[in-house]
Design a protein around this motif. Structure first.
Motif: not given
Lengths: 108, 116
Positions: B92-116
């Motif tokens: 995820a990423s956010s621009d909270e450090g730039q004062g925009r706390v109330g806009y939440g995180y933007t997430f990527g679509s994820g990686t499903r890791l399976t270890v066998v």
């Protein structure tokens, strides 16, 4: 430490209203978020509360009471596409802590 | 369109192998995060970075490593020291450090890791 509690599952009927509750205990509260997550997908941001009261955004509203450590997400005019998990998350400092989520099933 | 990209979507690895998960954003966000999601549990914070060339351990950093050499990129390496690496990993990423706390995180679509 942090602790966020929300119900594991809820079921509601299409067109109805549903309220998803969240209680939290935190050492340094800095805001509360709600996210929606469809199965196998990424969470998407729904709402943010930092002051007490109700924030309304279309069919979705979120309420916060800081003194009670309590929030709820209200979904109106439920649609089938609202079937998803709803994650309550609390910001502590620069970190955001997530609850386990509430899985909502909307039935016809 | 701006966004955050994770690759690959599915990843299979043999036990004992290190694996690196990619996360790239073109949102110009300063802050980036790695979370792990397991069934029935909330997202748990692995590492986060508030600015380039700096990162901090989250709640479950053991067995993981990260780097932040560029603003756009925050790769996560799952090492053989991670005892139970099979999970859904979200960046995820956010621009909270730039004062925009109330806009939440933007997430990527994820990686499903399976270890066998």
């Amino acid at each position: 430490g942090q602790n966020i509690d929300q119900p594991t599952e809820m079921t509601a009927t299409e067109g109805a209203i549903v309220q998803i509750n969240c209680t939290y205990q935190t050492s340094g509260f800095n805001g509360l978020f709600w996210y929606q997550q469809h199965a196998g997908e990424a969470p998407t941001f729904l709402s943010y509360n930092v002051l007490d009261g109700l924030e309304e955004k279309g069919r979705f509203s979120s309420f916060l009471s800081r003194s009670k450590g309590y929030s709820y997400l209200l979904l109106k005019e439920l649609q089938m596409k609202d079937s998803a998990s709803y994650l309550c998350a609390v910001r502590e400092g620069v970190k955001t802590i997530f609850g386990a989520g509430t899985r909502l099933f909307v039935k016809a | 369109d701006g966004g955050i990209t994770q690759s690959p979507k599915y990843l299979f690895r043999k036990e004992g192998q290190n694996v690196t998960l990619s996360c790239e954003q073109n949102l110009n966000h300063d802050a980036m995060y790695w979370y792990r999601q397991d069934p029935g549990q909330g997202l748990r914070l692995i590492y986060y970075s508030q600015i380039v060339n700096d990162f901090q351990k989250g709640d479950i950093a053991e067995g993981y490593s990260v780097s932040r050499e560029k603003k756009e990129s925050f790769p996560l390496t799952v090492t053989s020291a991670q005892k139970n690496p099979t999970a859904f990993y979200l960046c995820a990423s956010s621009d909270e450090g730039q004062g925009r706390v109330g806009y939440g995180y933007t997430f990527g679509s994820g990686t499903r890791l399976t270890v066998v």
